[in-house]
Design a protein around this motif. Structure first.
Motif, PDB file in Angstrom:
ATOM      1  N   MET A   1       0.841  -1.169   0.000  1.00  0.00           N
ATOM      2  CA  MET A   1       0.000   0.000   0.000  1.00  0.00           C
ATOM      3  C   MET A   1       0.885   1.230   0.000  1.00  0.00           C
ATOM      4  SD  MET A   1      -1.661   0.735   3.750  1.00  0.00           S
ATOM      5  CE  MET A   1      -0.537   0.699   5.126  1.00  0.00           C
ATOM      6  N   ILE A   2       0.391   2.286  -0.592  1.00  0.00           N
ATOM      7  CA  ILE A   2       1.081   3.568  -0.563  1.00  0.00           C
ATOM      8  C   ILE A   2       0.631   4.301   0.698  1.00  0.00           C
ATOM      9  CG2 ILE A   2       1.435   5.776  -1.731  1.00  0.00           C
ATOM     10  CD1 ILE A   2       2.554   3.397  -3.263  1.00  0.00           C
ATOM     11  N   LYS A   3       1.579   4.720   1.497  1.00  0.00           N
ATOM     12  CA  LYS A   3       1.286   5.393   2.760  1.00  0.00           C
ATOM     13  C   LYS A   3       1.766   6.830   2.665  1.00  0.00           C
ATOM     14  CE  LYS A   3       1.974   4.667   7.720  1.00  0.00           C
ATOM     15  NZ  LYS A   3       1.635   6.018   7.988  1.00  0.00           N
ATOM     16  N   CYS A   4       0.893   7.759   3.009  1.00  0.00           N
ATOM     17  CA  CYS A   4       1.247   9.179   3.011  1.00  0.00           C
ATOM     18  C   CYS A   4       1.815   9.542   4.380  1.00  0.00           C
ATOM     19  CB  CYS A   4       0.023  10.036   2.707  1.00  0.00           C
ATOM     20  SG  CYS A   4       0.415  11.793   2.637  1.00  0.00           S
ATOM     21  N   ASN A   5       2.988  10.145   4.382  1.00  0.00           N
ATOM     22  CA  ASN A   5       3.667  10.504   5.634  1.00  0.00           C
ATOM     23  C   ASN A   5       3.479  11.976   5.991  1.00  0.00           C
ATOM     24  OD1 ASN A   5       4.818   7.863   5.860  1.00  0.00           O
ATOM     25  ND2 ASN A   5       6.233   8.440   4.240  1.00  0.00           N
ATOM     26  N   LEU A   6       2.507  12.633   5.388  1.00  0.00           N
ATOM     27  CA  LEU A   6       2.308  14.062   5.617  1.00  0.00           C
ATOM     28  C   LEU A   6       2.050  14.383   7.081  1.00  0.00           C
ATOM     29  CD1 LEU A   6       2.160  16.906   4.491  1.00  0.00           C
ATOM     30  CD2 LEU A   6      -0.264  16.490   3.945  1.00  0.00           C
ATOM     31  N   ALA A   7       1.250  13.591   7.756  1.00  0.00           N
ATOM     32  CA  ALA A   7       0.936  13.868   9.165  1.00  0.00           C
ATOM     33  C   ALA A   7       2.206  13.878  10.014  1.00  0.00           C
ATOM     34  CB  ALA A   7      -0.059  12.845   9.705  1.00  0.00           C
ATOM     35  N   VAL A   8       3.095  12.912   9.785  1.00  0.00           N
ATOM     36  CA  VAL A   8       4.351  12.826  10.546  1.00  0.00           C
ATOM     37  C   VAL A   8       5.250  14.009  10.217  1.00  0.00           C
ATOM     38  CG1 VAL A   8       6.452  11.464  10.875  1.00  0.00           C
ATOM     39  CG2 VAL A   8       4.232  10.319  10.727  1.00  0.00           C
ATOM     40  N   LEU A   9       5.372  14.320   8.927  1.00  0.00           N
ATOM     41  CA  LEU A   9       6.230  15.432   8.511  1.00  0.00           C
ATOM     42  C   LEU A   9       5.719  16.758   9.058  1.00  0.00           C
ATOM     43  CD1 LEU A   9       6.777  14.266   4.835  1.00  0.00           C
ATOM     44  CD2 LEU A   9       8.480  14.242   6.678  1.00  0.00           C
ATOM     45  N   MET A  10       4.413  16.940   9.078  1.00  0.00           N
ATOM     46  CA  MET A  10       3.834  18.161   9.653  1.00  0.00           C
ATOM     47  C   MET A  10       4.089  18.234  11.146  1.00  0.00           C
ATOM     48  SD  MET A  10       0.241  18.385   7.507  1.00  0.00           S
ATOM     49  CE  MET A  10      -0.522  19.409   8.764  1.00  0.00           C
ATOM     50  N   ALA A  11       3.930  17.108  11.844  1.00  0.00           N
ATOM     51  CA  ALA A  11       4.151  17.086  13.303  1.00  0.00           C
ATOM     52  C   ALA A  11       5.607  17.407  13.627  1.00  0.00           C
ATOM     53  CB  ALA A  11       3.763  15.730  13.873  1.00  0.00           C
ATOM     54  N   GLU A  12       6.539  16.848  12.848  1.00  0.00           N
ATOM     55  CA  GLU A  12       7.963  17.127  13.075  1.00  0.00           C
ATOM     56  C   GLU A  12       8.277  18.618  12.922  1.00  0.00           C
ATOM     57  OE1 GLU A  12       9.707  12.857  11.419  1.00  0.00           O
ATOM     58  OE2 GLU A  12       9.891  14.659  10.174  1.00  0.00           O
ATOM     59  N   ARG A  13       7.529  19.296  12.065  1.00  0.00           N
ATOM     60  CA  ARG A  13       7.764  20.719  11.799  1.00  0.00           C
ATOM     61  C   ARG A  13       6.792  21.616  12.554  1.00  0.00           C
ATOM     62  NH1 ARG A  13       9.333  17.418   8.138  1.00  0.00           N
ATOM     63  NH2 ARG A  13      10.986  17.837   6.643  1.00  0.00           N
ATOM     64  N   LYS A  14       5.950  20.990  13.382  1.00  0.00           N
ATOM     65  CA  LYS A  14       4.949  21.713  14.173  1.00  0.00           C
ATOM     66  C   LYS A  14       4.046  22.569  13.278  1.00  0.00           C
ATOM     67  CE  LYS A  14       7.445  21.753  18.516  1.00  0.00           C
ATOM     68  NZ  LYS A  14       8.684  21.144  18.442  1.00  0.00           N
ATOM     69  N   LEU A  15       3.594  21.977  12.182  1.00  0.00           N
ATOM     70  CA  LEU A  15       2.710  22.652  11.242  1.00  0.00           C
ATOM     71  C   LEU A  15       1.291  22.120  11.393  1.00  0.00           C
ATOM     72  CD1 LEU A  15       4.899  22.530   7.988  1.00  0.00           C
ATOM     73  CD2 LEU A  15       4.409  24.548   9.398  1.00  0.00           C
ATOM     74  N   SER A  16       0.329  23.010  11.340  1.00  0.00           N
ATOM     75  CA  SER A  16      -1.076  22.603  11.343  1.00  0.00           C
ATOM     76  C   SER A  16      -1.566  22.520   9.903  1.00  0.00           C
ATOM     77  CB  SER A  16      -1.923  23.628  12.106  1.00  0.00           C
ATOM     78  OG  SER A  16      -1.954  24.858  11.381  1.00  0.00           O
ATOM     79  N   ILE A  17      -2.747  21.974   9.728  1.00  0.00           N
ATOM     80  CA  ILE A  17      -3.350  21.927   8.399  1.00  0.00           C
ATOM     81  C   ILE A  17      -3.510  23.344   7.862  1.00  0.00           C
ATOM     82  CG2 ILE A  17      -5.499  21.400   7.156  1.00  0.00           C
ATOM     83  CD1 ILE A  17      -5.671  18.825   8.807  1.00  0.00           C
TER      84      ILE A  17
END
Length: 191
Positions: free
Chosen positions: A1-17
């Motif tokens: 399966m293709i997994k999107c890592n956007l949530a992790v990358l955003m959390a590492e950078r302290k970015l919200s949606i």
């Protein structure tokens, strides 16, 4: 399966949606679908702007995780009555049968988040109409349904399509009457 890592990358950078939306011009809906892995795909320009903002490659934004699935389908019961509809000459043109099926799915995934063994009850109705088949089913067990809903959209669709096809094939192997019935069926898939 293709997994999107956007949530992790955003959390590492302290970015919200909202932060990502403001910095990329992407809609909150698009970003949320990627964060929650509900999307069916991504446009190249969307991937490009996210990679640029996060300073990552597409291979860091997305990863591939192998999923192995074993499923067992077991007949647990059926109605005792066949509903038979006939034509004016008395020939059977439609036979309806109802079945109760136990579905057991064992999912092994490189990402332990989706690894598990779950089973549930499915009610299925089969109509044999003029040598063709109409099949419907519903997932009675909410735990199985809830578990499958946790999977990313594309994986969930692949799994449910494969399971539905195998249930259909299993039911089609059951004679409409008599005692020569299969009692179980097993299948394996890799996604």
């Amino acid at each position: 399966m293709i997994k999107c890592n956007l949530a992790v990358l955003m959390a590492e950078r302290k970015l919200s949606i909202q932060d990502v939306a403001d910095n990329t011009g992407l809609s909150r809906t698009t970003i949320s679908a990627l964060v929650n892995e509900n999307g069916k795909g991504i446009q190249f320009d969307t991937m490009d702007v996210l990679c640029e903002l996060l300073k990552v490659s597409p291979g860091e934004l997305f990863s591939y995780v192998l999923i192995k699935i074993d499923a067992t389908i077991e007949l647990k019961g059926e109605n005792d009555e066949e509903v038979i509809f006939g034509d004016d000459e008395g020939n059977a043109v439609e036979i309806e049968k109802d079945y109760v099926i136990l579905l057991t799915i064992n999912i092994r995934c490189e990402d332990s988040l989706f690894t598990g063994n779950i089973s549930g009850i499915i009610h299925a109705s089969v109509n044999y109409i003029n040598n063709t088949v109409d099949y419907t089913s519903n997932l009675v067990d909410s735990n199985l349904y809830s578990y499958l809903q946790k999977l990313p959209y594309t994986s969930r669709e692949h799994i449910t399509d494969a399971v539905e096809q195998d249930i259909f094939d299993f039911l089609m192997g059951l004679p409409t009457s008599g005692n020569n019935r299969a009692v179980s069926f097993s299948q394996k898939w890799d996604f």
